[in-house]
Scaffold this motif. Structure first.
Motif, PDB file in Angstrom:
ATOM      1  N   ALA A 122       0.817  -1.221   0.000  1.00 49.77           N
ATOM      2  CA  ALA A 122       0.000   0.000   0.000  1.00 49.77           C
ATOM      3  C   ALA A 122       0.845   1.263   0.000  1.00 49.77           C
ATOM      4  O   ALA A 122       0.499   2.258  -0.656  1.00 49.77           O
ATOM      5  N   GLY A 123       1.965   1.261   0.720  1.00 54.65           N
ATOM      6  CA  GLY A 123       2.739   2.488   0.909  1.00 54.65           C
ATOM      7  C   GLY A 123       3.430   2.985  -0.348  1.00 54.65           C
ATOM      8  O   GLY A 123       3.444   4.195  -0.617  1.00 54.65           O
ATOM      9  N   LEU A 142       4.090   5.288   7.258  1.00 50.83           N
ATOM     10  CA  LEU A 142       4.389   6.703   7.038  1.00 50.83           C
ATOM     11  C   LEU A 142       5.827   6.947   6.571  1.00 50.83           C
ATOM     12  O   LEU A 142       6.039   7.728   5.632  1.00 50.83           O
ATOM     13  N   PRO A 143       6.858   6.342   7.182  1.00 49.63           N
ATOM     14  CA  PRO A 143       8.209   6.546   6.639  1.00 49.63           C
ATOM     15  C   PRO A 143       8.342   6.098   5.193  1.00 49.63           C
ATOM     16  O   PRO A 143       9.043   6.741   4.407  1.00 49.63           O
ATOM     17  N   LEU A 144       7.662   5.021   4.831  1.00 44.90           N
ATOM     18  CA  LEU A 144       7.733   4.537   3.453  1.00 44.90           C
ATOM     19  C   LEU A 144       7.067   5.528   2.499  1.00 44.90           C
ATOM     20  O   LEU A 144       7.604   5.832   1.423  1.00 44.90           O
ATOM     21  N   ILE A 145       5.901   6.032   2.872  1.00 47.30           N
ATOM     22  CA  ILE A 145       5.205   7.006   2.021  1.00 47.30           C
ATOM     23  C   ILE A 145       6.041   8.277   1.865  1.00 47.30           C
ATOM     24  O   ILE A 145       6.209   8.805   0.757  1.00 47.30           O
ATOM     25  N   ILE A 146       6.589   8.779   2.981  1.00 44.72           N
ATOM     26  CA  ILE A 146       7.358  10.031   2.935  1.00 44.72           C
ATOM     27  C   ILE A 146       8.596   9.876   2.060  1.00 44.72           C
ATOM     28  O   ILE A 146       8.912  10.752   1.233  1.00 44.72           O
ATOM     29  N   ASN A 147       9.311   8.767   2.177  1.00 44.29           N
ATOM     30  CA  ASN A 147      10.517   8.562   1.363  1.00 44.29           C
ATOM     31  C   ASN A 147      10.172   8.341  -0.100  1.00 44.29           C
ATOM     32  O   ASN A 147      10.899   8.810  -0.987  1.00 44.29           O
ATOM     33  N   LEU A 177      13.438   1.873   6.972  1.00 42.04           N
ATOM     34  CA  LEU A 177      12.858   2.580   8.114  1.00 42.04           C
ATOM     35  C   LEU A 177      11.525   1.961   8.529  1.00 42.04           C
ATOM     36  O   LEU A 177      11.232   1.817   9.723  1.00 42.04           O
ATOM     37  N   ALA A 178      10.709   1.591   7.542  1.00 40.48           N
ATOM     38  CA  ALA A 178       9.416   0.979   7.843  1.00 40.48           C
ATOM     39  C   ALA A 178       9.595  -0.360   8.540  1.00 40.48           C
ATOM     40  O   ALA A 178       8.825  -0.707   9.447  1.00 40.48           O
ATOM     41  N   LEU A 179      10.606  -1.097   8.140  1.00 42.39           N
ATOM     42  CA  LEU A 179      10.864  -2.397   8.762  1.00 42.39           C
ATOM     43  C   LEU A 179      11.145  -2.249  10.252  1.00 42.39           C
ATOM     44  O   LEU A 179      10.572  -2.970  11.080  1.00 42.39           O
ATOM     45  N   ALA A 180      12.016  -1.307  10.595  1.00 43.91           N
ATOM     46  CA  ALA A 180      12.360  -1.116  12.001  1.00 43.91           C
ATOM     47  C   ALA A 180      11.146  -0.675  12.810  1.00 43.91           C
ATOM     48  O   ALA A 180      10.873  -1.200  13.899  1.00 43.91           O
TER      49      ALA A 180
END
Length: 278
Positions: free
Chosen positions: A98-99, A156-161, A206-209
């Motif tokens: 989704a991201g 959110l980190p995935l979407i932002i990156n 980042l999303a993984l962590a």
């Protein structure tokens, strides 16, 4: 012995030395990271053995290693590890599926990005744990809530990156696509996504962590199993060695997954010329 043979014999040690230096240069981050962990563990053990810290509170690396052997040998840890792995894997899969499309869409459609930015900034600034009561009220305390918390933590980190990667496309790529009259969907698939891949993989890391932290937090509040619940139960029973053993397992899992994403970054984005040293 001929001159050629003598020169070849002399060159052999030099070649071996060059290969050894090249191997050490490639593996330097891994070797230094391992050395840092060993130094930390040694300092921990010395502090516990000399009474600088209380063993009953901090435990020791040797006790934790023995506890790890017992947990895996008896099979006690497999059920919590399997439950956490399922929740984390499902949540991370949903996050990635989704991201990335959401980030690409927001990065390419300006008015959607302007509409979404305030919401993204608010959700990213507020700790996701604060929304836990709302999630419980809407979805209960079952698996759905735990997976949703994992997704909320990581997406959110995935979407932002991804947005940042799509917005910072090389203008030459865009011009070439325009010259060849590439359609919007083809441009997204063949130009935007590959060019934004370094940003996307950083977002996945980042999303993984954060997703792993979300899975553990969900188990602390919403589960009767999993690694988070295991650590919480051990702590409640004053079994600090068992609790630290569970934490070490989480740390090892996070380290392995992070190294795997780093390997993918090196393999898939070597063309970008900005690879981090790992």
């Amino acid at each position: 012995m001929t001159t050629t043979t003598v020169e070849a014999t002399r060159a052999l040690p030099a070649a071996r030395g060059s290969r050894a230096k090249a191997f050490l240069r490639r593996r330097r981050p891994l070797l230094l990271g391992t050395l840092g962990i060993l130094v930390m563990l040694a300092a921990w053990q010395v502090c516990a053995s000399t009474g600088v810290v209380d063993e009953t509170i901090s435990s020791t690396p040797l006790r934790i290693a023995a506890a790890e052997g017992h947990l895996f040998g008896s099979g006690e840890i497999w059920a919590p590890l399997r439950l956490t792995g399922l929740e984390f894997g499902l949540g991370l899969g949903i996050t990635i599926v989704a991201g990335i499309p959401i980030g690409v869409l927001l990065g390419r459609v300006r008015f959607l990005d302007e509409m979404a930015q305030p919401v993204i900034n608010v959700l990213n600034a507020v700790p996701y744990v604060m929304f836990l009561p709302i999630i419980i009220f809407w979805f209960g305390i079952g698996n759905t809530s735990r997976v949703l918390l994992v997704v909320w933590a990581g997406i959110l980190p995935l979407i932002i990156n991804t947005i940042a990667g799509v917005k910072h496309l090389d203008r030459d790529f865009v011009r070439v696509a325009e010259v060849f009259c590439a359609g919007r969907l083809f441009f997204m698939r063949a130009v935007a996504l590959p060019a934004a891949l370094p940003f996307i993989l950083t977002g996945v890391r980042l999303a993984l962590a954060r997703a792993l932290v979300g899975a553990i937090v969900a188990e602390l509040f919403l589960a009767s199993g999993g690694l988070g619940y295991f650590v919480q139960t051990a702590t409640a029973n004053f079994d600090m060695t068992g609790a630290m053993a569970g934490i070490v397992i989480m740390a090892v899992v996070a380290l392995i997954l992070t190294r795997a994403i780093g390997y993918l970054e090196r393999r898939l984005t070597h063309w970008s010329g900005s690879q981090p040293n790992r």
